[in-house]
Design an enzyme around this catalytic site. Structure first.
Site, mmCIF file in Angstrom:
data_model
loop_
_atom_site.group_PDB
_atom_site.id
_atom_site.type_symbol
_atom_site.label_atom_id
_atom_site.label_comp_id
_atom_site.label_asym_id
_atom_site.label_seq_id
_atom_site.Cartn_x
_atom_site.Cartn_y
_atom_site.Cartn_z
ATOM 1 C CE LYS A 9 -3.979 -2.206 2.314
ATOM 2 N NZ LYS A 9 -4.923 -2.106 3.468
ATOM 3 C CE1 TYR A 49 -9.397 -3.248 0.544
ATOM 4 C CE2 TYR A 49 -8.511 -1.362 -0.631
ATOM 5 C CZ TYR A 49 -8.328 -2.473 0.179
ATOM 6 O OH TYR A 49 -7.066 -2.796 0.625
ATOM 7 C CG ASN A 112 -3.588 -2.128 6.930
ATOM 8 O OD1 ASN A 112 -3.461 -1.839 5.738
ATOM 9 N ND2 ASN A 112 -4.631 -2.780 7.397
ATOM 10 C CG HIS A 115 -5.333 -6.306 -0.254
ATOM 11 N ND1 HIS A 115 -6.557 -6.297 0.372
ATOM 12 C CD2 HIS A 115 -5.410 -7.255 -1.226
ATOM 13 C CE1 HIS A 115 -7.348 -7.201 -0.215
ATOM 14 N NE2 HIS A 115 -6.676 -7.779 -1.184
ATOM 15 C CD GLU A 126 -8.763 -9.466 -3.388
ATOM 16 O OE1 GLU A 126 -9.578 -9.100 -2.528
ATOM 17 O OE2 GLU A 126 -7.588 -9.787 -3.127
HETATM 18 P P1 ADP Z 1 -7.682 -6.864 5.733
HETATM 19 O O1 ADP Z 1 -6.941 -5.852 4.909
HETATM 20 O O2 ADP Z 1 -6.860 -7.359 6.891
HETATM 21 O O3 ADP Z 1 -8.271 -7.985 4.920
HETATM 22 P P2 ADP Z 1 -10.383 -5.789 5.913
HETATM 23 O O4 ADP Z 1 -10.679 -6.544 4.654
HETATM 24 O O5 ADP Z 1 -11.295 -5.996 7.071
HETATM 25 O O6 ADP Z 1 -8.893 -6.085 6.433
HETATM 26 O O7 ADP Z 1 -10.368 -4.234 5.619
HETATM 27 C C1 ADP Z 1 -9.770 -3.732 4.442
HETATM 28 C C2 ADP Z 1 -8.924 -2.532 4.793
HETATM 29 O O8 ADP Z 1 -9.776 -1.493 5.273
HETATM 30 C C3 ADP Z 1 -7.925 -2.752 5.941
HETATM 31 O O9 ADP Z 1 -6.718 -3.325 5.513
HETATM 32 C C4 ADP Z 1 -7.724 -1.352 6.444
HETATM 33 O O10 ADP Z 1 -6.824 -0.633 5.612
HETATM 34 C C5 ADP Z 1 -9.109 -0.767 6.288
HETATM 35 N N1 ADP Z 1 -9.864 -0.913 7.532
HETATM 36 C C6 ADP Z 1 -10.458 -2.012 8.013
HETATM 37 N N2 ADP Z 1 -11.064 -1.803 9.194
HETATM 38 C C7 ADP Z 1 -10.845 -0.495 9.474
HETATM 39 C C8 ADP Z 1 -11.209 0.370 10.546
HETATM 40 N N3 ADP Z 1 -11.920 -0.082 11.582
HETATM 41 N N4 ADP Z 1 -10.802 1.649 10.493
HETATM 42 C C9 ADP Z 1 -10.074 2.115 9.452
HETATM 43 N N5 ADP Z 1 -9.704 1.346 8.394
HETATM 44 C C10 ADP Z 1 -10.071 0.075 8.408
HETATM 45 MG MG MG Z 2 -9.777 -7.995 3.494
#
Ligand code: ADP
Ligand code: MG
Length: 137
Positions: A9, A49, A112, A115, A126
Site C-alpha cells: 500500500k 474495495y 497498514n 493487502h 482480485e
Molecule cells: P484486511 O486488509 O486485513 O483484509 P479488511 O478486509 O477488514 O482487512 O479491511 C480492508 C482494509 O480497510 C484494511 O486493511 C484497512 O486498511 C481498512 N480498515 C479495516 N477496518 C478499518 C477500521 N476499523 N478503520 C479504518 N480502516 C479500516
Molecule cells: Mg480484506
C-alpha cells in the site's frame, strides 16, 4: 499450488520498504508470479474495495489507497492465501504479532502496509481485477 493477490500500500511504498516486504514473501517460499507498480484511480479503489462500501471507513480507505503508488503482485506457492495472511499479520498493526509485515512496517489500521486476498475465491477475482493471464508466469 495456490495464487493470491498482494498489494504493497502507499504508506509502505513511501517508506521505501518494497524490497523488504517482498523479501518476506520470497523467504517464505512464495514466488512473485506477477508484479507492477501503479497508481489506483478513485474508481479502481472503489471497485476493488466494493465489499466495504457501506463501512464507515470506506471513504478514508479509498482516499488512502489513491494517495500514492502501490505495488500489486500475484504470489504463488503452497497455501499461498493463508501463508500470505499469516505473514501480513492482523489488520490492526497494533494487534499484529511481532515479526509480521504489519507489525514491523505499519503503525495503524488506516495505513497498514499490505493487502492480501482473504480466500481462494476472492484471490481469483482480485488477480483478474489487476492482471491479464499473459502477465502471470
Ligand atoms: P484486511 O486488509 O486485513 O483484509 P479488511 O478486509 O477488514 O482487512 O479491511 C480492508 C482494509 O480497510 C484494511 O486493511 C484497512 O486498511 C481498512 N480498515 C479495516 N477496518 C478499518 C477500521 N476499523 N478503520 C479504518 N480502516 C479500516
Ligand atoms: Mg480484506
Amino acid at each position: 499450488m495456490e495464487q493470491t493477490l498482494s498489494i504493497i500500500k502507499p504508506d509502505a511504498v513511501k517508506k521505501n520498504v518494497i524490497g523488504k516486504i517482498i523479501d518476506r514473501f520470497e523467504s517464505n517460499n512464495l514466488k512473485i508470479a506477477a508484479m507492477k507498480k501503479i497508481e489506483l484511480s478513485k474508481k479502481d479503489a472503489e471497485s476493488f474495495y466494493a465489499v466495504h462500501a457501506e463501512r464507515p471507513f470506506f471513504n478514508a480507505l479509498v482516499e488512502f489507497m489513491t494517495s500514492g503508488a502501490v505495488v500489486v503482485m500475484v504470489l504463488e506457492g503452497e497455501n499461498a492465501v493463508l501463508k500470505n495472511r499469516e505473514l501480513m499479520g492482523a489488520t490492526n498493526p497494533k494487534e499484529a504479532e511481532k515479526g509480521t509485515i504489519r507489525a514491523d512496517f505499519a503503525k495503524d489500521i488506516d495505513a497498514n502496509a499490505v493487502h492480501g486476498s482473504d480466500s481462494l475465491e476472492n484471490a481469483k477475482i482480485e488477480i483478474d481485477f489487476f492482471f491479464a493471464n499473459r502477465e502471470i508466469s
